[in-house]
Scaffold this motif. Structure first.
Motif, PDB file in Angstrom:
ATOM      1  N   LYS A  28     -68.336 -32.812 -93.531  1.00  0.00           N
ATOM      2  CA  LYS A  28     -67.840 -32.308 -95.338  1.00  0.00           C
ATOM      3  C   LYS A  28     -66.639 -32.172 -95.274  1.00  0.00           C
ATOM      4  O   LYS A  28     -66.414 -33.319 -96.592  1.00  0.00           O
ATOM      5  N   GLU A  76     -76.206 -28.346 -93.732  1.00  0.00           N
ATOM      6  CA  GLU A  76     -75.685 -27.129 -92.628  1.00  0.00           C
ATOM      7  C   GLU A  76     -76.418 -27.007 -92.036  1.00  0.00           C
ATOM      8  O   GLU A  76     -76.617 -25.696 -91.157  1.00  0.00           O
ATOM      9  N   TYR A  98     -64.609 -23.822-102.903  1.00  0.00           N
ATOM     10  CA  TYR A  98     -65.359 -24.406-103.627  1.00  0.00           C
ATOM     11  C   TYR A  98     -66.855 -24.162-102.662  1.00  0.00           C
ATOM     12  O   TYR A  98     -67.778 -23.912-103.266  1.00  0.00           O
ATOM     13  N   ASN A  99     -66.621 -24.610-101.588  1.00  0.00           N
ATOM     14  CA  ASN A  99     -67.837 -24.539-100.898  1.00  0.00           C
ATOM     15  C   ASN A  99     -68.493 -23.144-100.091  1.00  0.00           C
ATOM     16  O   ASN A  99     -69.603 -22.872-100.375  1.00  0.00           O
ATOM     17  N   TYR A 104     -73.383 -32.901-104.353  1.00  0.00           N
ATOM     18  CA  TYR A 104     -72.844 -32.091-102.946  1.00  0.00           C
ATOM     19  C   TYR A 104     -73.821 -30.829-103.122  1.00  0.00           C
ATOM     20  O   TYR A 104     -74.091 -30.829-101.968  1.00  0.00           O
ATOM     21  N   PRO A 105     -73.478 -30.227-104.760  1.00  0.00           N
ATOM     22  CA  PRO A 105     -74.479 -28.958-104.008  1.00  0.00           C
ATOM     23  C   PRO A 105     -75.700 -29.211-103.436  1.00  0.00           C
ATOM     24  O   PRO A 105     -77.078 -28.662-103.101  1.00  0.00           O
ATOM     25  N   LEU A 110     -69.747 -21.449-103.520  1.00  0.00           N
ATOM     26  CA  LEU A 110     -71.272 -22.214-103.787  1.00  0.00           C
ATOM     27  C   LEU A 110     -72.342 -21.440-103.219  1.00  0.00           C
ATOM     28  O   LEU A 110     -73.046 -21.318-103.476  1.00  0.00           O
ATOM     29  N   SER A 111     -71.858 -21.106-101.373  1.00  0.00           N
ATOM     30  CA  SER A 111     -72.756 -19.783-100.943  1.00  0.00           C
ATOM     31  C   SER A 111     -73.115 -18.480-101.653  1.00  0.00           C
ATOM     32  O   SER A 111     -73.898 -17.449-101.923  1.00  0.00           O
ATOM     33  N   PHE A 163     -61.448 -27.491-102.276  1.00  0.00           N
ATOM     34  CA  PHE A 163     -63.447 -27.445-101.194  1.00  0.00           C
ATOM     35  C   PHE A 163     -63.565 -26.318-100.443  1.00  0.00           C
ATOM     36  O   PHE A 163     -64.470 -26.013-101.369  1.00  0.00           O
ATOM     37  N   VAL A 164     -62.955 -26.421 -99.640  1.00  0.00           N
ATOM     38  CA  VAL A 164     -63.138 -25.115 -99.068  1.00  0.00           C
ATOM     39  C   VAL A 164     -63.269 -23.790 -99.798  1.00  0.00           C
ATOM     40  O   VAL A 164     -65.108 -23.218 -99.030  1.00  0.00           O
ATOM     41  N   PHE A 170     -66.013 -35.769 -98.475  1.00  0.00           N
ATOM     42  CA  PHE A 170     -64.785 -35.013 -99.250  1.00  0.00           C
ATOM     43  C   PHE A 170     -63.725 -35.943 -99.741  1.00  0.00           C
ATOM     44  O   PHE A 170     -63.343 -36.737-100.705  1.00  0.00           O
ATOM     45  N   LYS A 229     -75.859 -29.725 -99.816  1.00  0.00           N
ATOM     46  CA  LYS A 229     -75.592 -29.157 -98.978  1.00  0.00           C
ATOM     47  C   LYS A 229     -76.002 -28.347 -98.022  1.00  0.00           C
ATOM     48  O   LYS A 229     -75.417 -27.978 -96.789  1.00  0.00           O
TER      49      LYS A 229
END
Length: 173
Positions: free
Chosen positions: A105, A93, A152-153, A85-86, A156-157, A149-150, A109, A89
């Motif tokens: 997304k 986007e 985590y997303n 996923y990373p 990650l940013s 997940f939200v 997921f 991603k």
């Protein structure tokens, strides 16, 4: 950049990811947290060395975790979602329509989380509890997983920003 540096960095990242994944079997909740952590390492490899090197790191970590990680759920969480996923991603986007990006997304997921449960039950033979309270707990679990997940997303940013400012310049010297 020298290939030997890429190979060494990816080897260290793969080894660290395997150790993190191995720790996923210690406490039940770690089966969800540790694949996320290992996926964040893949994001750093992608930022520093590019997408092809990140895919190689993901594949090597996936193969080794399939062999070495005793917790099958932790391993599948990494292999089937959090490991790659990373890498994808930033591609997702690039779509201009932000609500569509969020929907895509979440669909990816949820589909892969359902696939993980399917593989756990039918391939690895891990039984699914069918008590009267299961439906309520499954719904709560799905909602909590989506919130995770939200979060985590978003993390990650933020991790990428911190990595670009603090660690990436030191690595490139």
């Amino acid at each position: 950049m020298k290939n030997s540096l890429k190979i060494a960095f990816c080897g260290i990242t793969t080894a660290l990811s395997i150790v993190i994944m191995f720790l996923g079997g210690i406490i039940a909740v770690f089966a969800y947290i540790m694949p996320m952590l290992a996926g964040a390492l893949t994001l750093m490899v992608k930022k520093t060395f590019g997408t092809p090197v990140a895919w190689i790191t993901y594949l090597s970590t996936s193969i080794l975790s399939f062999i070495l990680v005793p917790d099958r759920e932790c391993m599948l969480m990494y292999v089937m979602f959090f490991g790659f996923y990373p890498i994808i991603k930033s591609g997702l986007e690039k779509i201009k329509n932000k609500p569509l990006v969020i929907i895509i997304k979440l669909l990816i997921f949820n589909a892969l989380m359902a696939g993980i449960q399917f593989v756990l039950v039918y391939a690895f033979g891990i039984p699914f509890d069918e008590s009267d309270f299961t439906a309520v707990f499954v719904v709560i679990f799905i909602v909590l997983l989506n919130l995770l997940f939200v979060t985590y997303n978003l993390l990650l940013s933020k991790i990428l920003i911190i990595y670009q400012k603090k660690l990436d310049p030191k690595l490139l010297k």
